[in-house]
Design an enzyme around this catalytic site. Structure first.
Site, PDB file in Angstrom:
ATOM      1  N   ASN A   8       3.553   0.144   1.448  1.00 45.90           N
ATOM      2  CA  ASN A   8       3.445  -0.649   0.086  1.00 45.90           C
ATOM      3  C   ASN A   8       2.954   0.698  -0.956  1.00 45.90           C
ATOM      4  O   ASN A   8       1.883   0.808  -1.127  1.00 45.90           O
ATOM      5  CB  ASN A   8       2.314  -1.612   0.214  1.00 45.90           C
ATOM      6  N   PRO A   9       4.008   0.975  -1.808  1.00 54.48           N
ATOM      7  CA  PRO A   9       3.594   2.167  -2.842  1.00 54.48           C
ATOM      8  C   PRO A   9       2.441   1.610  -3.743  1.00 54.48           C
ATOM      9  O   PRO A   9       1.919   2.393  -4.500  1.00 54.48           O
ATOM     10  CB  PRO A   9       4.842   2.499  -3.530  1.00 54.48           C
ATOM     11  N   LYS A  11      -0.192  -0.034  -3.214  1.00 55.62           N
ATOM     12  CA  LYS A  11      -1.617   0.499  -2.746  1.00 55.62           C
ATOM     13  C   LYS A  11      -1.907   1.748  -3.032  1.00 55.62           C
ATOM     14  O   LYS A  11      -3.083   2.319  -3.297  1.00 55.62           O
ATOM     15  CB  LYS A  11      -1.705   0.226  -1.303  1.00 55.62           C
ATOM     16  N   ASP A  61      -6.006  -2.757   5.154  1.00 56.26           N
ATOM     17  CA  ASP A  61      -5.563  -4.176   5.432  1.00 56.26           C
ATOM     18  C   ASP A  61      -6.112  -4.926   4.575  1.00 56.26           C
ATOM     19  O   ASP A  61      -7.150  -5.174   4.610  1.00 56.26           O
ATOM     20  CB  ASP A  61      -5.633  -4.652   6.809  1.00 56.26           C
ATOM     21  N   LYS A 202      -7.464  -3.217 -13.077  1.00 60.05           N
ATOM     22  CA  LYS A 202      -7.572  -3.712 -12.036  1.00 60.05           C
ATOM     23  C   LYS A 202      -8.593  -3.428 -10.940  1.00 60.05           C
ATOM     24  O   LYS A 202      -9.245  -3.697 -10.313  1.00 60.05           O
ATOM     25  CB  LYS A 202      -5.995  -4.090 -11.345  1.00 60.05           C
ATOM     26  N   HIS A 207     -10.674  -5.954  -5.135  1.00 58.21           N
ATOM     27  CA  HIS A 207     -11.307  -5.727  -3.821  1.00 58.21           C
ATOM     28  C   HIS A 207     -10.806  -4.199  -3.346  1.00 58.21           C
ATOM     29  O   HIS A 207     -11.775  -3.601  -2.910  1.00 58.21           O
ATOM     30  CB  HIS A 207     -10.421  -6.645  -2.926  1.00 58.21           C
ATOM     31  N   ARG A 208      -9.674  -3.614  -3.728  1.00 54.08           N
ATOM     32  CA  ARG A 208      -9.340  -2.450  -3.308  1.00 54.08           C
ATOM     33  C   ARG A 208      -9.939  -1.403  -3.953  1.00 54.08           C
ATOM     34  O   ARG A 208     -10.174  -0.294  -3.543  1.00 54.08           O
ATOM     35  CB  ARG A 208      -7.685  -2.366  -3.417  1.00 54.08           C
TER      36      ARG A 208
HETATM   37  O1  LIG Z   1       0.769  -3.205   5.841  1.00 60.45           O
HETATM   38  P1  LIG Z   1       1.069  -2.223   4.698  1.00 60.45           P
HETATM   39  O2  LIG Z   1       2.229  -1.220   4.997  1.00 60.45           O
HETATM   40  O3  LIG Z   1       0.312  -1.428   4.128  1.00 60.45           O
HETATM   41  O4  LIG Z   1       1.743  -2.958   3.454  1.00 60.45           O
HETATM   42  P2  LIG Z   1       1.532  -4.583   3.191  1.00 60.45           P
HETATM   43  O5  LIG Z   1       1.844  -4.928   1.851  1.00 60.45           O
HETATM   44  O6  LIG Z   1       2.276  -5.328   4.352  1.00 60.45           O
HETATM   45  O7  LIG Z   1      -0.224  -4.777   3.172  1.00 60.45           O
HETATM   46  P3  LIG Z   1      -1.050  -6.014   4.280  1.00 60.45           P
HETATM   47  O8  LIG Z   1      -0.446  -5.925   5.345  1.00 60.45           O
HETATM   48  O9  LIG Z   1      -2.474  -5.525   3.920  1.00 60.45           O
HETATM   49  O10 LIG Z   1      -0.862  -7.126   3.418  1.00 60.45           O
HETATM   50  C1  LIG Z   1      -1.400  -7.553   2.006  1.00 60.45           C
HETATM   51  C2  LIG Z   1      -0.888  -8.516   1.625  1.00 60.45           C
HETATM   52  O11 LIG Z   1      -1.650  -9.261   0.831  1.00 60.45           O
HETATM   53  C3  LIG Z   1      -1.449  -9.264  -0.343  1.00 60.45           C
HETATM   54  N1  LIG Z   1      -1.903  -8.448  -1.205  1.00 60.45           N
HETATM   55  C4  LIG Z   1      -3.054  -7.685  -0.805  1.00 60.45           C
HETATM   56  N2  LIG Z   1      -3.597  -6.747  -1.685  1.00 60.45           N
HETATM   57  C5  LIG Z   1      -3.232  -7.311  -2.886  1.00 60.45           C
HETATM   58  C6  LIG Z   1      -3.437  -6.992  -4.408  1.00 60.45           C
HETATM   59  O12 LIG Z   1      -4.210  -5.951  -4.622  1.00 60.45           O
HETATM   60  N3  LIG Z   1      -2.413  -7.749  -4.953  1.00 60.45           N
HETATM   61  C7  LIG Z   1      -1.777  -8.562  -4.687  1.00 60.45           C
HETATM   62  N4  LIG Z   1      -1.275  -9.110  -3.402  1.00 60.45           N
HETATM   63  C8  LIG Z   1      -2.371  -8.409  -2.647  1.00 60.45           C
HETATM   64  C9  LIG Z   1       0.028  -8.803  -0.547  1.00 60.45           C
HETATM   65  O13 LIG Z   1       1.040 -10.013  -0.389  1.00 60.45           O
HETATM   66  C10 LIG Z   1       0.235  -7.771   0.608  1.00 60.45           C
HETATM   67  O14 LIG Z   1       1.574  -7.881   1.254  1.00 60.45           O
END
Ligand SMILES: O=P(O)(O)OP(=O)(O)OP(=O)(O)OC[C@H]1O[C@@H](n2cnc3c(O)ncnc32)[C@H](O)[C@@H]1O
Length: 222
Positions: A8-9, A11, A61, A202, A207-208
């Site tokens: 997920n770019p 992040k 995560d 943001k 949270h992040r």
């Molecule tokens: O596992 P990776 O490869 O890092 O990528 P991912 O997007 O699948 O990441 P996660 O398993 O941690 O899933 C987190 C999900 O939660 C949601 N999410 C998490 N943080 C978020 C944020 O800051 N803004 C919006 N949605 C978020 C979003 O749907 C993400 O796909």
């Protein structure tokens, strides 16, 4: 150089605000263990990714926890985004009286080294620990071989992992805004959705951002 292990770019974009040029995306879809808590998924992911990358890694995560649905979709947020979709999660929540929700994240760091135990859990978000859901996460992790008291996760047989948590409370609303990613358009904090905010705005409350700030402080001191 630090590898941010994610597909997920979005992040990584948020992480560079804290870690400058020290961070690069390591596009590795680590196997997500079947677990109800973010800590276990992040810790196991970091161990797997460390072996794949051969150098220091962080794994994030995260998930959206909706109060009316006892924390659903939580650790399954990515799957629910792909299958149900953001708009329909809003429509599911719309009829509820309580539309409260929280975003939570656990950042796991692994470099193959051990970490000193700290009596005061600087890697743990105290605000988050007061929250019901993360307490449940912590209990869940405590039943595994993870050691949670000092914010690090250890076992005699596995590589140590250091954990950093962040949480932000908000409300589920009809989608607004073009920025961010995932559930950002339907997550409102203080009258503004995350998708209406710049990355800087943001990060300042998310949270992040909170977890990254703690990680960056600890990492900078090493
Ligand atoms: O596992 P990776 O490869 O890092 O990528 P991912 O997007 O699948 O990441 P996660 O398993 O941690 O899933 C987190 C999900 O939660 C949601 N999410 C998490 N943080 C978020 C944020 O800051 N803004 C919006 N949605 C978020 C979003 O749907 C993400 O796909």
């Amino acid at each position: 150089m630090l590898n941010f292990v994610t597909t997920n770019p979005g992040k990584v974009r948020e992480a560079t605000e804290y870690l400058d040029d020290d961070v690069q995306q390591f596009d590795f879809d680590y196997p997500e263990v079947q677990a109800d808590d973010l800590r276990t998924v992040a810790a196991e992911g970091a161990r797997a990714a460390y072996h794949a990358a051969g150098g220091p890694v962080i794994v994030d995560d995260a998930g959206l926890f909706i109060d009316a649905f006892d924390g659903f979709p939580g650790p399954y947020s990515s799957y629910v985004e792909d299958t149900v979709g953001v708009e329909r999660v809003w429509r599911m929540t719309e009829p509820e009286d309580d539309r409260g929700a929280a975003f939570k994240t656990v950042i796991a760091y692994c470099d193959g080294e051990g970490f000193e135990a700290t009596p005061d859990p600087d890697g743990i978000d105290r605000e988050a620990r007061r929250g019901q859901d993360l307490s449940a996460d912590a209990r869940g992790a405590a039943t595994t071989d993870e050691q949670v008291h000092d914010g690090s996760a250890k076992s005699s047989e596995t590589v140590p992992v250091k954990l950093f948590e962040g949480r932000v409370n908000g409300e589920i609303v009809a989608p607004r805004g073009e920025g961010g990613f995932g559930f950002d358009p339907i997550f409102e904090h203080d009258g503004t959705t995350f998708a209406e905010m710049s990355t800087e705005q943001k990060n300042a409350i998310s949270h992040r951002g909170r977890a990254l700030a703690k990680f960056a402080e600890w990492y900078g001191e090493r």
